[in-house]
Each structure stands twice: as C-alpha cells, then as structure tokens.
Design a protein around this motif. Sequence first.
Motif, PDB file in Angstrom:
ATOM      1  N   LYS A  18       0.869  -1.174   0.000  1.00  0.00           N
ATOM      2  CA  LYS A  18       0.000   0.000   0.000  1.00  0.00           C
ATOM      3  C   LYS A  18       0.900   1.216   0.000  1.00  0.00           C
ATOM      4  O   LYS A  18       1.635   1.446   0.946  1.00  0.00           O
ATOM      5  CB  LYS A  18      -0.907   0.018   1.223  1.00  0.00           C
ATOM      6  CG  LYS A  18      -1.941  -1.083   1.211  1.00  0.00           C
ATOM      7  CD  LYS A  18      -2.814  -1.030   2.432  1.00  0.00           C
ATOM      8  CE  LYS A  18      -3.787  -2.193   2.401  1.00  0.00           C
ATOM      9  NZ  LYS A  18      -4.394  -2.429   3.701  1.00  0.00           N
ATOM     10  N   GLY A  20       1.175   5.319  -0.220  1.00  0.00           N
ATOM     11  CA  GLY A  20       0.439   6.565  -0.048  1.00  0.00           C
ATOM     12  C   GLY A  20       1.206   7.725  -0.659  1.00  0.00           C
ATOM     13  O   GLY A  20       2.430   7.793  -0.547  1.00  0.00           O
ATOM     14  N   ASP A  36      -3.889   6.724  -2.847  1.00  0.00           N
ATOM     15  CA  ASP A  36      -3.232   5.507  -2.384  1.00  0.00           C
ATOM     16  C   ASP A  36      -3.335   4.441  -3.463  1.00  0.00           C
ATOM     17  O   ASP A  36      -4.234   4.465  -4.305  1.00  0.00           O
ATOM     18  CB  ASP A  36      -3.800   5.015  -1.045  1.00  0.00           C
ATOM     19  CG  ASP A  36      -5.211   4.484  -1.158  1.00  0.00           C
ATOM     20  OD1 ASP A  36      -5.976   4.990  -1.992  1.00  0.00           O
ATOM     21  OD2 ASP A  36      -5.551   3.561  -0.405  1.00  0.00           O
ATOM     22  N   LYS A  38      -3.056   0.229  -3.875  1.00  0.00           N
ATOM     23  CA  LYS A  38      -3.061  -1.053  -3.167  1.00  0.00           C
ATOM     24  C   LYS A  38      -2.653  -2.150  -4.137  1.00  0.00           C
ATOM     25  O   LYS A  38      -3.249  -2.287  -5.216  1.00  0.00           O
ATOM     26  CB  LYS A  38      -4.442  -1.345  -2.609  1.00  0.00           C
ATOM     27  CG  LYS A  38      -4.909  -0.352  -1.587  1.00  0.00           C
ATOM     28  CD  LYS A  38      -6.349  -0.677  -1.150  1.00  0.00           C
ATOM     29  CE  LYS A  38      -6.879   0.378  -0.233  1.00  0.00           C
ATOM     30  NZ  LYS A  38      -7.431   1.537  -0.907  1.00  0.00           N
ATOM     31  N   ARG A 138     -11.803   7.297  11.908  1.00  0.00           N
ATOM     32  CA  ARG A 138     -11.083   7.361  10.630  1.00  0.00           C
ATOM     33  C   ARG A 138     -10.824   8.808  10.249  1.00  0.00           C
ATOM     34  O   ARG A 138     -11.512   9.726  10.679  1.00  0.00           O
ATOM     35  CB  ARG A 138     -11.894   6.659   9.543  1.00  0.00           C
ATOM     36  CG  ARG A 138     -12.022   5.184   9.790  1.00  0.00           C
ATOM     37  CD  ARG A 138     -12.758   4.514   8.682  1.00  0.00           C
ATOM     38  NE  ARG A 138     -12.816   3.080   8.916  1.00  0.00           N
ATOM     39  CZ  ARG A 138     -13.636   2.291   8.291  1.00  0.00           C
ATOM     40  NH1 ARG A 138     -14.486   2.771   7.403  1.00  0.00           N
ATOM     41  NH2 ARG A 138     -13.627   1.002   8.551  1.00  0.00           N
ATOM     42  N   TYR A 140     -10.236  11.776   7.227  1.00  0.00           N
ATOM     43  CA  TYR A 140     -10.722  12.143   5.904  1.00  0.00           C
ATOM     44  C   TYR A 140     -10.100  13.470   5.497  1.00  0.00           C
ATOM     45  O   TYR A 140      -9.931  14.371   6.325  1.00  0.00           O
ATOM     46  CB  TYR A 140     -12.247  12.288   5.911  1.00  0.00           C
ATOM     47  CG  TYR A 140     -12.961  10.980   6.146  1.00  0.00           C
ATOM     48  CD1 TYR A 140     -13.455  10.240   5.081  1.00  0.00           C
ATOM     49  CD2 TYR A 140     -13.116  10.470   7.434  1.00  0.00           C
ATOM     50  CE1 TYR A 140     -14.094   9.025   5.286  1.00  0.00           C
ATOM     51  CE2 TYR A 140     -13.756   9.256   7.660  1.00  0.00           C
ATOM     52  CZ  TYR A 140     -14.240   8.544   6.579  1.00  0.00           C
ATOM     53  OH  TYR A 140     -14.863   7.341   6.797  1.00  0.00           O
ATOM     54  N   LEU A 145     -11.490   9.213   2.398  1.00  0.00           N
ATOM     55  CA  LEU A 145     -10.829   8.427   3.431  1.00  0.00           C
ATOM     56  C   LEU A 145      -9.318   8.481   3.258  1.00  0.00           C
ATOM     57  O   LEU A 145      -8.802   8.356   2.149  1.00  0.00           O
ATOM     58  CB  LEU A 145     -11.304   6.966   3.380  1.00  0.00           C
ATOM     59  CG  LEU A 145     -10.741   6.031   4.437  1.00  0.00           C
ATOM     60  CD1 LEU A 145     -11.160   6.464   5.840  1.00  0.00           C
ATOM     61  CD2 LEU A 145     -11.200   4.601   4.167  1.00  0.00           C
ATOM     62  N   ASN A 147      -5.953   6.683   4.577  1.00  0.00           N
ATOM     63  CA  ASN A 147      -5.415   5.537   5.314  1.00  0.00           C
ATOM     64  C   ASN A 147      -4.054   5.867   5.934  1.00  0.00           C
ATOM     65  O   ASN A 147      -3.540   6.978   5.790  1.00  0.00           O
ATOM     66  CB  ASN A 147      -5.345   4.292   4.422  1.00  0.00           C
ATOM     67  CG  ASN A 147      -4.355   4.441   3.281  1.00  0.00           C
ATOM     68  OD1 ASN A 147      -3.421   5.225   3.331  1.00  0.00           O
ATOM     69  ND2 ASN A 147      -4.566   3.669   2.223  1.00  0.00           N
ATOM     70  N   ASP A 148      -3.470   4.890   6.615  1.00  0.00           N
ATOM     71  CA  ASP A 148      -2.189   5.100   7.309  1.00  0.00           C
ATOM     72  C   ASP A 148      -1.085   5.562   6.369  1.00  0.00           C
ATOM     73  O   ASP A 148      -0.288   6.437   6.723  1.00  0.00           O
ATOM     74  CB  ASP A 148      -1.728   3.804   7.989  1.00  0.00           C
ATOM     75  CG  ASP A 148      -2.636   3.402   9.135  1.00  0.00           C
ATOM     76  OD1 ASP A 148      -3.432   4.235   9.594  1.00  0.00           O
ATOM     77  OD2 ASP A 148      -2.545   2.244   9.569  1.00  0.00           O
ATOM     78  N   HIS A 149      -1.008   4.973   5.179  1.00  0.00           N
ATOM     79  CA  HIS A 149       0.076   5.307   4.251  1.00  0.00           C
ATOM     80  C   HIS A 149      -0.073   6.735   3.711  1.00  0.00           C
ATOM     81  O   HIS A 149       0.920   7.438   3.526  1.00  0.00           O
ATOM     82  CB  HIS A 149       0.151   4.287   3.122  1.00  0.00           C
ATOM     83  CG  HIS A 149       0.502   2.928   3.621  1.00  0.00           C
ATOM     84  ND1 HIS A 149       1.787   2.555   3.889  1.00  0.00           N
ATOM     85  CD2 HIS A 149      -0.275   1.864   3.953  1.00  0.00           C
ATOM     86  CE1 HIS A 149       1.802   1.313   4.346  1.00  0.00           C
ATOM     87  NE2 HIS A 149       0.556   0.881   4.397  1.00  0.00           N
ATOM     88  N   ARG A 151      -1.551   9.149   5.409  1.00  0.00           N
ATOM     89  CA  ARG A 151      -1.194  10.011   6.544  1.00  0.00           C
ATOM     90  C   ARG A 151       0.320  10.082   6.702  1.00  0.00           C
ATOM     91  O   ARG A 151       0.861  11.141   7.043  1.00  0.00           O
ATOM     92  CB  ARG A 151      -1.872   9.531   7.835  1.00  0.00           C
ATOM     93  CG  ARG A 151      -3.350   9.855   7.850  1.00  0.00           C
ATOM     94  CD  ARG A 151      -3.993   9.842   9.215  1.00  0.00           C
ATOM     95  NE  ARG A 151      -3.685   8.720  10.062  1.00  0.00           N
ATOM     96  CZ  ARG A 151      -4.296   7.526  10.007  1.00  0.00           C
ATOM     97  NH1 ARG A 151      -5.222   7.297   9.096  1.00  0.00           N
ATOM     98  NH2 ARG A 151      -3.972   6.573  10.860  1.00  0.00           N
TER      99      ARG A 151
END
Length: 169
Positions: A18, A20, A36, A38, A138, A140, A145, A147-149, A151
């Motif tokens: 994944k 980001g 992102d 995947k 979560r 946004y 949305l 995700n961790d990557h 961020r």
Amino acid sequence: MRYVFVDPSGSFNEGKGKTGIAVMHDDDWNNISVKDFKASDYSTRYEYWKAIIDYITVGRSVYKYETKVIIESFTIRANGFLIGKMPETILLIGAICFELDKWHIPYTFQTPSQAKTRFKDEVLVNHIPDLERRTNGRYYLKGNLVNDHIRDALRHLLFYKKYKETKDA
C-alpha cells in the motif's frame, strides 16, 4: 512548484503493498491532494508499480510547474529481519528513482523516523487544512478516506515544509 511525497510499499508478492502519496501545489496548504495504491487492486507487480510511477511522474509533461519528489527512505539493518530477503519496497524505490532520473525530476529522501515520530495524527489534523478525524475514528481529507500510508505521506509533507530536511539522492 509541485511537491510529491511518497510513502512506498512495493510488497506485491505478499499482497500487502500500500503506497500513499500526497501532492502539494504551489506551497498552497489548501491545494493538497492524496492518493493511495493497493497491490491487491492490480494483477501484476509491474502494473502496480507502473501506476505509482506514472502518478508521481505525470508532472514531467502535463504540469506547468517544476516537480520535486520526497520519498520515504528504507534502511536495512545488519541485525534486522530483512537479512536474506530482497524487500520489494527497495526495488520499488529504485524503480521510482530510475524514472525520476530519466525525466530529470529532482528527488530527495526522508527517513521514516523524521516525520512519523514528530507528527502524530492530532498534529496533522491541526496543520493540514480539511483533514479531519471523524467519530468513527477514521481520517478524511476533503471527504475522502485517508489511510495510514497517506497520513504518513502527509507527515513527510509537513516535515519537509517545516524543516526542509531531506537527504539528496
């Protein structure tokens, strides 16, 4: 100037990759976009990596400003769990750098610890416009949305803009 911040994960074969990416245009905190990638969305490692590289290098021909790419670096320790294994993330970083060199797009590196330990999620929310933590826990950005990557890519953006610290390639 177009800044591209990359939190890479090349792990296609393990199915856990994944990556980001955060992009800032013209030093405008209100002009930040995220994406992102995947590994599980692609049939082959080539397709996965090509999608990442194409997104990063799109500025080579269509964006009217200069581009600079900041990539999270990767360290292998002698006593680490990676000995005896060629991590795909290292290969992906090499492929990204190859393409950036080919197109004369400058890039630098940041260590994971430079940004990740300094900027917790709460700090990101306070500094990145339109980034919010909702009641579901979560995050946004402009309704999308994060995700961790992503961020982590935003952490690299914040670190770079605040400290201008990177290691040139």
